[in-house]
Design a protein around this motif. Sequence first.
Motif, PDB file in Angstrom:
ATOM      1  N   PHE A  41     -27.067 -18.510 -21.959  1.00 37.30           N
ATOM      2  CA  PHE A  41     -27.400 -17.211 -21.373  1.00 37.30           C
ATOM      3  C   PHE A  41     -28.574 -16.570 -22.116  1.00 37.30           C
ATOM      4  N   ILE A  42     -28.526 -16.603 -23.444  1.00 42.57           N
ATOM      5  CA  ILE A  42     -29.612 -16.028 -24.249  1.00 42.57           C
ATOM      6  C   ILE A  42     -30.928 -16.735 -23.958  1.00 42.57           C
ATOM      7  N   TYR A  43     -30.867 -18.063 -23.886  1.00 40.80           N
ATOM      8  CA  TYR A  43     -32.065 -18.830 -23.589  1.00 40.80           C
ATOM      9  C   TYR A  43     -32.553 -18.547 -22.168  1.00 40.80           C
ATOM     10  N   GLY A  44     -31.594 -18.400 -21.230  1.00 38.37           N
ATOM     11  CA  GLY A  44     -31.956 -18.090 -19.854  1.00 38.37           C
ATOM     12  C   GLY A  44     -32.632 -16.727 -19.744  1.00 38.37           C
ATOM     13  N   VAL A  45     -32.164 -15.753 -20.518  1.00 38.34           N
ATOM     14  CA  VAL A  45     -32.799 -14.430 -20.529  1.00 38.34           C
ATOM     15  C   VAL A  45     -34.227 -14.536 -21.058  1.00 38.34           C
ATOM     16  N   TYR A  46     -34.397 -15.345 -22.113  1.00 37.30           N
ATOM     17  CA  TYR A  46     -35.735 -15.560 -22.667  1.00 37.30           C
ATOM     18  C   TYR A  46     -36.671 -16.161 -21.608  1.00 37.30           C
ATOM     19  N   LEU A  47     -36.185 -17.175 -20.901  1.00 35.70           N
ATOM     20  CA  LEU A  47     -36.991 -17.787 -19.841  1.00 35.70           C
ATOM     21  C   LEU A  47     -37.248 -16.791 -18.711  1.00 35.70           C
ATOM     22  N   GLY A  48     -36.269 -15.923 -18.466  1.00 37.81           N
ATOM     23  CA  GLY A  48     -36.426 -14.928 -17.417  1.00 37.81           C
ATOM     24  C   GLY A  48     -37.583 -13.980 -17.680  1.00 37.81           C
ATOM     25  N   PHE A  49     -37.840 -13.689 -18.939  1.00 39.97           N
ATOM     26  CA  PHE A  49     -38.928 -12.789 -19.306  1.00 39.97           C
ATOM     27  C   PHE A  49     -40.266 -13.507 -19.482  1.00 39.97           C
ATOM     28  N   THR A  50     -40.216 -14.814 -19.702  1.00 40.98           N
ATOM     29  CA  THR A  50     -41.452 -15.520 -20.076  1.00 40.98           C
ATOM     30  C   THR A  50     -41.943 -16.569 -19.082  1.00 40.98           C
ATOM     31  N   ALA A  51     -41.039 -17.160 -18.296  1.00 40.84           N
ATOM     32  CA  ALA A  51     -41.486 -18.318 -17.516  1.00 40.84           C
ATOM     33  C   ALA A  51     -40.875 -18.429 -16.121  1.00 40.84           C
ATOM     34  N   THR A  52     -40.224 -17.389 -15.642  1.00 39.01           N
ATOM     35  CA  THR A  52     -39.477 -17.514 -14.391  1.00 39.01           C
ATOM     36  C   THR A  52     -40.159 -16.789 -13.238  1.00 39.01           C
ATOM     37  N   ASP A  53     -40.196 -17.430 -12.098  1.00 37.84           N
ATOM     38  CA  ASP A  53     -40.680 -16.802 -10.875  1.00 37.84           C
ATOM     39  C   ASP A  53     -39.757 -15.635 -10.517  1.00 37.84           C
ATOM     40  N   ALA A  54     -40.318 -14.525 -10.104  1.00 42.62           N
ATOM     41  CA  ALA A  54     -39.523 -13.347  -9.752  1.00 42.62           C
ATOM     42  C   ALA A  54     -38.523 -13.658  -8.649  1.00 42.62           C
ATOM     43  N   ARG A  55     -38.885 -14.579  -7.753  1.00 41.34           N
ATOM     44  CA  ARG A  55     -37.974 -14.951  -6.672  1.00 41.34           C
ATOM     45  C   ARG A  55     -36.713 -15.624  -7.212  1.00 41.34           C
ATOM     46  N   THR A  56     -36.845 -16.339  -8.318  1.00 36.93           N
ATOM     47  CA  THR A  56     -35.676 -16.970  -8.929  1.00 36.93           C
ATOM     48  C   THR A  56     -34.737 -15.917  -9.502  1.00 36.93           C
ATOM     49  N   LEU A  57     -35.291 -14.877 -10.101  1.00 43.75           N
ATOM     50  CA  LEU A  57     -34.470 -13.799 -10.650  1.00 43.75           C
ATOM     51  C   LEU A  57     -33.725 -13.061  -9.542  1.00 43.75           C
ATOM     52  N   ILE A  58     -34.422 -12.792  -8.446  1.00 41.64           N
ATOM     53  CA  ILE A  58     -33.788 -12.105  -7.321  1.00 41.64           C
ATOM     54  C   ILE A  58     -32.691 -12.974  -6.723  1.00 41.64           C
ATOM     55  N   PHE A  59     -32.999 -14.255  -6.580  1.00 40.36           N
ATOM     56  CA  PHE A  59     -32.010 -15.192  -6.051  1.00 40.36           C
ATOM     57  C   PHE A  59     -30.775 -15.253  -6.949  1.00 40.36           C
ATOM     58  N   ALA A  60     -30.968 -15.333  -8.258  1.00 42.39           N
ATOM     59  CA  ALA A  60     -29.845 -15.414  -9.202  1.00 42.39           C
ATOM     60  C   ALA A  60     -28.962 -14.176  -9.099  1.00 42.39           C
TER      61      ALA A  60
END
Length: 327
Positions: A41-60
């Motif tokens: 989860f911590i690593y996923g949050v890091y990726l969410g701020f640094t390397a993730t498409d906004a559409r992936t965050l909305i989808f999640a």
Amino acid sequence: MAPNTAVIEQKVEYKLGEKQEYKTKVVWFNVVLFLYLHLSFIYGVYLGFTATDARTLIFAYIYANVGGIGITAGAHRLWSHRSYKAKLPLRALLCIFSSIAAQNDIYEWCRDHRVHHKFTETDADPHNIKRGFFFAHMGWLMCKKHPAVAQKGKTVYLDDLWADPVVRFHRRFYVPMVLLFCFILPTMIPVWFWGENLWTSFFVAGMARYCISLNFTWLVNSAAHYFGDQPYDKYIEARENVAVAFLANGEGWHNYHHVFPWDYATSELGYTLNLTKIFIDFMAMIGQAYDLKTAHPELVKNRKLKTGDGTRLKEVEDSDGDVCKTS
């Protein structure tokens, strides 16, 4: 040499008369799994701020809420409490949604929850809040159950659950359904539809989404039994918690729920922070949900006056029409 029978009898008598205290037995395999999950989860949050498409965050976010509905509208309000009835298509849909949430199969989830309600705040309560906030939140899943849970659990009625073919199907195919709906699909959908990186998608839409949805559900067992008002019954630990209601799709109105567990809305506040009620009402509107049970307003009012802590109750008319003022 013959044994000293007098000494043996004395020891046996002492052991029989001695009160045996239960010692928590940690399941280290589960501890390691939860440690990995939260590190992911911590690593996923890091990726969410640094390397993730906004559409992936909305989808999640959306996918997590869909899984949450599987627990709140499905395992909880439909199967555990029978607060409404659902036709086969809706039950099948809720079975899939429950697989997204991956919080044990429907039968096992309902069994633990019914035991929790029947023996709440005792040793037979699977996530007894009196054993501490952390235990009620997630510690109960990291150790063997208290013997009283299994013993008293045998007295809880479960035949209605096993009579449902959807419940039996979910129990039989739980592992492949979880692999598909909780991990494979949420990982691959961002990859297939907008080219998200596979590694990023797994840790953001897969692991981080799963971890946070679990913790939001666990808050009902911990925070909603620890922080908040008790407008309906001040003698139990369940409480009204606005934050939990928001995070868990309406499950934070917990003092009300423990007093009126058959009410499909789990609240007298309408749609206020209650996405699950909106979902069930929509399903009722299209004919998939029916026989929705509610607590009569007069019953709710009387319970507030009798056992409530006085919150959420400024003026209540008694049966003679007089106004009863409370703090």
